[in-house]
Design an enzyme around this catalytic site. Structure first.
Site, PDB file in Angstrom:
ATOM      1  N   HIS A   1       0.812  -1.215   0.000  1.00  0.00           N
ATOM      2  CA  HIS A   1       0.000   0.000   0.000  1.00  0.00           C
ATOM      3  C   HIS A   1       0.847   1.267   0.000  1.00  0.00           C
ATOM      4  CE1 HIS A   1      -4.209  -1.679   0.932  1.00  0.00           C
ATOM      5  NE2 HIS A   1      -3.530  -2.455   0.135  1.00  0.00           N
TER       6      HIS A   1
ATOM      7  N   SER B   1      -0.321  -1.286  -6.250  1.00  0.00           N
ATOM      8  CA  SER B   1      -0.211  -2.531  -6.997  1.00  0.00           C
ATOM      9  C   SER B   1       0.390  -2.291  -8.368  1.00  0.00           C
ATOM     10  CB  SER B   1      -1.588  -3.153  -7.177  1.00  0.00           C
ATOM     11  OG  SER B   1      -2.083  -3.599  -5.952  1.00  0.00           O
TER      12      SER B   1
ATOM     13  N   LYS C   1     -14.902  -8.380  -7.126  1.00  0.00           N
ATOM     14  CA  LYS C   1     -14.212  -9.270  -8.054  1.00  0.00           C
ATOM     15  C   LYS C   1     -13.426 -10.341  -7.280  1.00  0.00           C
ATOM     16  CE  LYS C   1     -11.285  -9.236 -12.133  1.00  0.00           C
ATOM     17  NZ  LYS C   1     -10.504  -8.457 -13.095  1.00  0.00           N
ATOM     18  N   ASP C   2     -12.767  -9.922  -6.206  1.00  0.00           N
ATOM     19  CA  ASP C   2     -12.010 -10.887  -5.395  1.00  0.00           C
ATOM     20  C   ASP C   2     -12.931 -11.925  -4.768  1.00  0.00           C
ATOM     21  OD1 ASP C   2      -9.610  -9.752  -5.994  1.00  0.00           O
ATOM     22  OD2 ASP C   2      -9.249  -8.864  -4.021  1.00  0.00           O
TER      23      ASP C   2
ATOM     24  N   GLU D   1       5.517 -33.887   0.591  1.00  0.00           N
ATOM     25  CA  GLU D   1       4.266 -33.419   0.022  1.00  0.00           C
ATOM     26  C   GLU D   1       4.523 -32.778  -1.343  1.00  0.00           C
ATOM     27  OE1 GLU D   1       1.737 -34.771   1.784  1.00  0.00           O
ATOM     28  OE2 GLU D   1       0.837 -32.933   2.514  1.00  0.00           O
TER      29      GLU D   1
HETATM   30  C1  HEM Z   1       0.804 -15.954   3.080  1.00  0.00           C
HETATM   31  C2  HEM Z   1       1.011 -15.752   1.823  1.00  0.00           C
HETATM   32  C3  HEM Z   1       0.687 -14.455   1.095  1.00  0.00           C
HETATM   33  C4  HEM Z   1      -0.379 -13.626   1.267  1.00  0.00           C
HETATM   34  C5  HEM Z   1      -1.544 -13.821   2.230  1.00  0.00           C
HETATM   35  C6  HEM Z   1      -0.197 -12.540   0.332  1.00  0.00           C
HETATM   36  C7  HEM Z   1      -1.087 -11.481   0.201  1.00  0.00           C
HETATM   37  C8  HEM Z   1      -1.002 -10.531  -0.771  1.00  0.00           C
HETATM   38  C9  HEM Z   1      -2.074  -9.641  -1.116  1.00  0.00           C
HETATM   39  C10 HEM Z   1      -3.468  -9.610  -0.442  1.00  0.00           C
HETATM   40  C11 HEM Z   1      -1.629  -8.874  -2.157  1.00  0.00           C
HETATM   41  C12 HEM Z   1      -2.448  -7.856  -2.951  1.00  0.00           C
HETATM   42  C13 HEM Z   1      -3.316  -8.583  -3.983  1.00  0.00           C
HETATM   43  C14 HEM Z   1      -2.542  -9.156  -5.131  1.00  0.00           C
HETATM   44  O1  HEM Z   1      -1.768  -8.434  -5.767  1.00  0.00           O
HETATM   45  O2  HEM Z   1      -2.700 -10.350  -5.438  1.00  0.00           O
HETATM   46  C15 HEM Z   1      -0.275  -9.241  -2.426  1.00  0.00           C
HETATM   47  C16 HEM Z   1       0.544  -8.667  -3.402  1.00  0.00           C
HETATM   48  C17 HEM Z   1       1.820  -9.109  -3.717  1.00  0.00           C
HETATM   49  N1  HEM Z   1       2.456 -10.239  -3.238  1.00  0.00           N
HETATM   50 FE1  HEM Z   1       1.730 -11.443  -1.798  1.00  0.00          FE
HETATM   51  N2  HEM Z   1       0.957 -12.719  -0.354  1.00  0.00           N
HETATM   52  C18 HEM Z   1       1.527 -13.880   0.068  1.00  0.00           C
HETATM   53  C19 HEM Z   1       2.689 -14.424  -0.378  1.00  0.00           C
HETATM   54  C20 HEM Z   1       3.534 -13.860  -1.340  1.00  0.00           C
HETATM   55  C21 HEM Z   1       4.729 -14.457  -1.823  1.00  0.00           C
HETATM   56  C22 HEM Z   1       5.236 -15.820  -1.363  1.00  0.00           C
HETATM   57  C23 HEM Z   1       5.265 -13.585  -2.755  1.00  0.00           C
HETATM   58  C24 HEM Z   1       6.540 -13.689  -3.601  1.00  0.00           C
HETATM   59  C25 HEM Z   1       7.551 -14.444  -3.357  1.00  0.00           C
HETATM   60  C26 HEM Z   1       4.404 -12.459  -2.849  1.00  0.00           C
HETATM   61  C27 HEM Z   1       4.607 -11.363  -3.668  1.00  0.00           C
HETATM   62  C28 HEM Z   1       3.698 -10.338  -3.838  1.00  0.00           C
HETATM   63  C29 HEM Z   1       3.881  -9.207  -4.722  1.00  0.00           C
HETATM   64  C30 HEM Z   1       5.137  -8.918  -5.570  1.00  0.00           C
HETATM   65  C31 HEM Z   1       2.703  -8.427  -4.647  1.00  0.00           C
HETATM   66  C32 HEM Z   1       2.376  -7.157  -5.422  1.00  0.00           C
HETATM   67  C33 HEM Z   1       1.792  -7.673  -6.681  1.00  0.00           C
HETATM   68  C34 HEM Z   1       1.405  -6.669  -7.680  1.00  0.00           C
HETATM   69  O3  HEM Z   1       0.949  -5.589  -7.293  1.00  0.00           O
HETATM   70  O4  HEM Z   1       1.570  -6.985  -8.866  1.00  0.00           O
HETATM   71  N3  HEM Z   1       3.352 -12.656  -1.975  1.00  0.00           N
HETATM   72  N4  HEM Z   1       0.091 -10.272  -1.572  1.00  0.00           N
END
Ligand code: HEM
Lengths: 432, 254
Positions: A216, A220, A244-245, A288
């Protein structure tokens, strides 16, 4: 967070609380009016889906913990009791068991989305790194959770994985003793794994909070990979993306429920319905499914590294395997500095896109290799060979192909703005 | 584009997973039976469960324990409380200590678990020439395609090939991994008398005991499938509604 402007609320109670602790203002700013690129595709659902799965895991986990006994003599039977006698216990367990798998599915898609659209690039490096940290924590949590039912695969999987640490020079054996809480995998091991398995999801929760906070700050990314330039490029998060989500999440949950209710053991291994027995080694120990690609990289290194023709070994095959396995995740951590190409989205980088999709295929291939016995073959080729080739591609993709593309790939022309790209897409669609 | 990619990824991931599961074990490929409990709407056949329990009781129970089950669970088979009390009462279990500190024998109650044939694993292995008869509570879940496998095992005894060296107490079975099993063929035609007119054949016995063992490993299967149907119907309807809502909200954007 929280230091920004406060919103107006009609409800006096809400208003009263908000003046003292502006949680409502914060929600309003971060999830209500938060400006979000208008052109997300369904890949952007998976962050929210992962979030839902994390909460679902914690919720079911707490109820399982109320009925589970962390003792080597009782753990297996207590899990059976949950399945048989605890009211709706079978459902809690099936959700938790398959939930881990679906959490990984969501996160794998989420990570791949990041790679495809270049979401790791400036200014989102830290956001990405926090993501990789979450991924590592998830792996540790899942590994320890799998040990708890104290089946054959629990025990022998734990044996294989904890033994890896003994490859570390000098301190390796002490680390293993520390993990085990003794000189073999036994009750102290089960106890510490249980304690940590309960703790780590909350650590993950905290890191997710940081992850979303970081998101934030910079906002995004989006399928074009170009930053929003103004109001015409964004939409308020609510109701556009909340709705949408929710739709995307429901579709995901339908598939999840098919597994939970109709094939709860499909993703598991039958050997884990045999109680752990230190005297009987299963013929084929497999982790797994979500660990399989990394397990394949671990096993791909079957040779010592030393001075040829002498007895001198610098890196044993075992240590080599461990280094490659952890290294393969380490590469993700430094990806933002490996890929310095100015264009983010693979949409406008055909070459990168090609190699990335090959990478995906290789990654799945590694998963298949990891699932097979070490001496297996595929169409006559020994899998060990495919394993080392795939591992080479994995490393080559990050260390050779990406840097090479930095300098050579010109890429396509970028649209002027997100708005333009959306209009362009609409025109294409109208043409058919 | 993205949709195609998601499908592609899904297919890509699913295929090797499926291949990985299909391969395994060097024994003969299993014949897939059609079970009453197969499929999304499959349920247990109560009559087969009762016959299967009879087979377990009269044949398998002399070697194999089923420690996860209690007599009270037999309500699932269609027995009523009195019948279960009567069944349990045929067994005696050790209880105690009583007020004098002595252990004593008493008739089993519905709340007791199935008594095991041997005092411990050592005794069980010793009585069976060194091979431990595994507990059967989870045998179906503890094998790949468990129901088909155990059915195959019980009907898959054969003359050993000439070059095979079997020790005393070892038998040749086409479905056992490695073919050599230390369990004598437990079933033969006419061995158990059925009261409901079902054929007294090895195949029928095997099918019935497998039905029973499948239930024993997965007693909540029927509730699970029923709940699943409701959950999925709810989610699908909700998803359609959300899709409509989403379209409506987004209509001014597109
Ligand atoms: C417990 C696991 C995770 C949760 C709950 C989580 C949650 C979120 C949420 C709610 C967003 C915003 C919505 C979206 O862009 O899809 C986000 C964005 C993002 N997440 Fe995660 N995430 C997790 C794991 C990860 C992992 C493992 C990675 C990379 C190794 C990652 C990389 C990113 C990136 C780069 C964004 C920004 C994406 C964009 O704006 O294009 N996330 N995450």
């Amino acid at each position: 967070m929280g230091s920004g402007e406060r919103a107006e609320f009609k409800n006096p109670v809400v208003s009263w609380i908000d003046e003292r602790l502006p949680v409502f203002s914060m929600m309003q700013q971060e999830y209500g009016v938060f400006p979000t690129p208008r052109n997300f595709n369904y890949f952007w659902n998976f962050g929210a889906i992962a979030m839902f799965m994390l909460v679902a895991m914690i919720a079911t986990g707490i109820f399982l913990a109320m009925n589970y006994t962390p003792h080597v003599d009782m753990a297996f039977d207590s899990v059976e009791r949950i399945d048989r006698d605890v009211n709706w216990g079978w459902m809690l367990r099936d959700i938790h068991m398959n939930g881990a798998s679906f959490f990984f599915i969501a996160v794998y898609v989420h990570i791949f989305r990041g790679m495809y659209y270049g979401s790791y690039k400036k200014p989102r490096e830290l956001l990405w790194i926090l993501g990789v940290v979450i991924f590592l924590l998830m792996m540790a949590t899942a590994f320890m959770g799998y040990v708890l039912p104290w089946g054959q695969m629990s025990y022998w999987g734990a044996t294989v994985i904890t033994n890896l640490f003994s490859a570390i020079p000098l301190v390796g054996d002490s680390i293993v003793t520390l993990l085990w809480g003794g000189f073999s995998i036994d009750n102290p091991t089960l106890n510490r794994f249980y304690a940590l398995h309960y703790l780590m999801p909350f650590v993950i929760f905290a890191v997710v909070f940081l992850h979303v906070w970081a998101l934030h700050i910079c906002g995004s990314n989006n399928p074009t990979g170009i930053e929003p330039k103004g109001k015409q490029d964004t939409l308020p998060f609510h109701p556009y993306y909340t709705m949408k989500d929710t739709f995307g999440l429901l579709v995901f949950l339908v598939v999840f429920c098919v597994f939970v209710f109709y094939a709860p053991d499909y993703l598991g291994h039958p050997d884990n319905y045999k109680e752990a027995n230190p005297l009987v080694t299963p013929p084929h120990i497999v982790p797994e499914w979500y660990f399989l690609p990394f397990y394949a990289i671990l096993r791909a290194i079957t040779f010592d590294v030393g001075i040829p023709g002498t007895e001198i070994v610098f890196i044993s095959a075992k240590l080599g395997g461990v280094i490659s396995m952890f290294g393969s995740i380490g590469l993700l951590l430094i990806l933002p500095w490996l890929d310095t190409h100015p264009i983010r989205s693979a949409r406008y980088r055909p070459k990168f896109r090609f190699f990335l999709i090959v990478f995906l295929v290789v990654f799945v291939m590694l998963g298949y290799i990891g699932s097979q016995p070490a001496d297996a073959t595929l169409f006559g080729a020994p899998l060990t060979l495919l394993g080392i080739l795939s591992t080479t591609y994995y490393y080559g993709f990050f260390l050779v192909i990406i840097p090479w593309l930095n300098n050579t790939e010109k890429g396509k022309d970028l649209p002027k703005s997100i708005h333009d790209a959306v209009l362009e897409d609409a025109r294409e669609a109208a043409k058919g | 584009m993205m949709f195609r990619l998601i499908l592609f990824v899904a297919a890509l991931t699913f295929l090797p997973l499926h291949m990985a599961r299909a391969s395994g074990g060097e024994a003969e490929p299993l014949v897939h039976q059609h079970w009453h409990f197969s499929g999304a709407f499959g349920t247990y056949d109560r009559a087969a469960l009762q016959r299967g329990y009879k087979i377990y009781r009269e044949v398998c129970a002399s070697c194999h324990s089923m420690k996860q089950l209690s007599f009270r669970n037999l309500t699932d088979l269609g027995y009523n409380e009195n019948q279960i009390k009567a069944i349990a009462g045929e067994y005696s279990v050790e209880d105690g200590p009583n007020e004098e500190g002595e252990m004593f024998e008493r008739p089993a109650r519905p709340s007791d678990s199935f008594p095991a044939p041997f005092a411990n694993d050592k005794a069980a292995a010793y009585a069976n020439g060194g091979a431990l008869p595994p507990d059967l509570s989870l045998i179906i879940k503890a094998r790949h395609h468990g129901s088909d496998y155990v059915y195959g095992l019980l009907t898959g005894y054969e003359e050993a090939p000439h070059d095979a060296h079997l020790l005393d107490g070892q038998y040749w079975n086409k479905y056992m991994p490695g073919h050599v099993i230390a369990m004598a063929p437990p079933l033969s035609d006419g061995q158990v008398a059925y009261e409901d007119g079902s054929p007294d054949t090895t195949q029928q016995y095997a099918a019935d005991v497998v039905e029973f063992l499948t239930w024993a490993g997965d007693p909540h299967m029927e509730t699970r499938k029923r709940t699943g149907l409701k959950a999925i119907m709810f989610l699908v309807v909700f998803a359609f509604v959300m899709y409509a809502v989403k379209r409506q909200i987004w209509s001014d954007v597109h």
